[in-house]
Design an enzyme around this catalytic site. Structure first.
Site, PDB file in Angstrom:
ATOM      1  N   LYS A   1      -6.616  -4.714  -3.058  1.00 18.35           N
ATOM      2  CA  LYS A   1      -7.262  -5.400  -1.937  1.00 18.35           C
ATOM      3  C   LYS A   1      -8.279  -4.479  -1.262  1.00 18.35           C
ATOM      4  O   LYS A   1      -7.981  -3.314  -1.007  1.00 18.35           O
ATOM      5  CB  LYS A   1      -6.215  -5.886  -0.940  1.00 18.35           C
ATOM      6  CG  LYS A   1      -5.382  -4.786  -0.298  1.00 18.35           C
ATOM      7  CD  LYS A   1      -4.333  -5.432   0.591  1.00 18.35           C
ATOM      8  CE  LYS A   1      -3.549  -4.458   1.411  1.00 18.35           C
ATOM      9  NZ  LYS A   1      -4.288  -3.519   2.241  1.00 18.35           N
TER      10      LYS A   1
ATOM     11  N   CYS B   1      -2.232  -2.541   7.778  1.00 16.80           N
ATOM     12  CA  CYS B   1      -2.207  -3.479   6.646  1.00 16.80           C
ATOM     13  C   CYS B   1      -0.958  -4.362   6.625  1.00 16.80           C
ATOM     14  O   CYS B   1      -1.015  -5.512   6.193  1.00 16.80           O
ATOM     15  CB  CYS B   1      -2.366  -2.718   5.336  1.00 16.80           C
ATOM     16  SG  CYS B   1      -4.020  -2.018   5.185  1.00 16.80           S
TER      17      CYS B   1
ATOM     18  N   ASP C   1       0.789  -1.254   0.000  1.00 14.35           N
ATOM     19  CA  ASP C   1       0.000   0.000   0.000  1.00 14.35           C
ATOM     20  C   ASP C   1       0.815   1.295   0.000  1.00 14.35           C
ATOM     21  O   ASP C   1       0.433   2.269   0.663  1.00 14.35           O
ATOM     22  CB  ASP C   1      -0.976   0.017   1.194  1.00 14.35           C
ATOM     23  CG  ASP C   1      -1.945  -1.148   1.190  1.00 14.35           C
ATOM     24  OD1 ASP C   1      -1.930  -1.923   0.215  1.00 14.35           O
ATOM     25  OD2 ASP C   1      -2.706  -1.295   2.162  1.00 14.35           O
TER      26      ASP C   1
HETATM   27  C1  C5J Z   1      -3.187   0.630   5.534  1.00 23.90           C
HETATM   28  C2  C5J Z   1      -4.919   1.890   6.628  1.00 23.90           C
HETATM   29  N1  C5J Z   1      -2.682   0.397   4.334  1.00 23.90           N
HETATM   30  N2  C5J Z   1      -4.152   2.233   7.655  1.00 23.90           N
HETATM   31  N3  C5J Z   1      -4.426   1.184   5.582  1.00 23.90           N
HETATM   32  O1  C5J Z   1      -2.543   0.374   6.544  1.00 23.90           O
HETATM   33  O2  C5J Z   1      -6.077   2.240   6.598  1.00 23.90           O
END
Ligand code: C5J
Length: 221
Positions: free
Chosen positions: A129, A162, A24
């Site tokens: 995702k 994540c 991400d």
């Molecule tokens: C991730 C989030 N990628 N913190 N998303 O950690 O909402």
């Protein structure tokens, strides 16, 4: 077998079975005007890991270690976005709302793209995702299988959300995971520190941690 001096003890991996997972690293989390900032966070903390992660990605590519990227994002019709995720809390912008980088966390919008410095190369797997964990409702497991991976270098953002969720899911599926300390970040330094502690506690109950220098040192082109 190559051996990384890691915590809580050395991490070794069979040649050809290692993959790098980059979670991400999207503009929506890392740049001003995106989802991360709409939640009230200081995104500069996350920007700071880009150079180290870029170095690790380059070293993996040169060593023939497959790189697998993920993006947290949703379909344009938001049919994969449960109300429990969209409606929770009080962000300035909700998922699907228009913002300075397009609709927040919607696939195909500029904000959902990976930051240019870490852009995937043609042929590298990019997994979209809808959840925090990369296995839920995705082809991530297939990508790991296609990469012949048994050992995973875990990187990206955010450490305790994540990244940790995916690392725990991978650990339960039998993958040996190492979290690269300076290639992951949180909006909350104490949450990152706690995550590093908890994954390697109790004899590496979730996995190992090491720095990118320690990993790169053992990757041979
Ligand atoms: C991730 C989030 N990628 N913190 N998303 O950690 O909402």
């Amino acid at each position: 077998m190559p051996v990384v001096p890691a915590q809580p003890f050395d991490y070794s991996f069979p040649e050809g079975r290692l993959a790098l997972v980059v979670i991400d690293m999207q503009r929506d989390f890392v740049e001003p005007g995106g989802f991360g900032e709409s939640l009230g966070n200081d995104v500069t903390r996350l920007q700071a890991i880009v150079p180290a992660l870029q170095r690790l990605v380059t070293a993996c590519r040169e060593a023939g270690v497959p790189v697998i990227h993920t993006r947290e994002c949703h379909r344009a019709d938001l049919s994969d976005l449960p109300p429990a995720k969209r409606d929770r809390g009080d962000p300035a912008l909700r998922i699907g709302d228009p913002g300075p980088m397009g609709r927040i966390l919607v696939a195909g919008e500029p904000g959902a793209e990976i930051v240019p410095a870490l852009a995937p190369l043609p042929g590298e797997a990019v997994i979209d995702k809808p959840g925090k964990g990369a296995f839920y409702a995705t082809a991530f497991a297939d990508a790991l299988e296609a990469a012949n991976a048994s050992h995973l270098l875990m990187t990206g953002v955010t450490t305790e959300v994540c990244v940790q969720t995916t690392m725990r899911e991978a650990n339960d599926r039998g993958y040996e995971c190492l979290l690269v300390e300076d290639c992951t970040e949180s909006y909350f330094p104490e949450f990152k520190a706690a995550t590093l502690e908890m994954v390697r506690a109790q004899g590496a109950i979730v996995g190992w941690t090491a720095t990118s220098d320690q990993v790169i040192e053992v990757l041979s082109p």
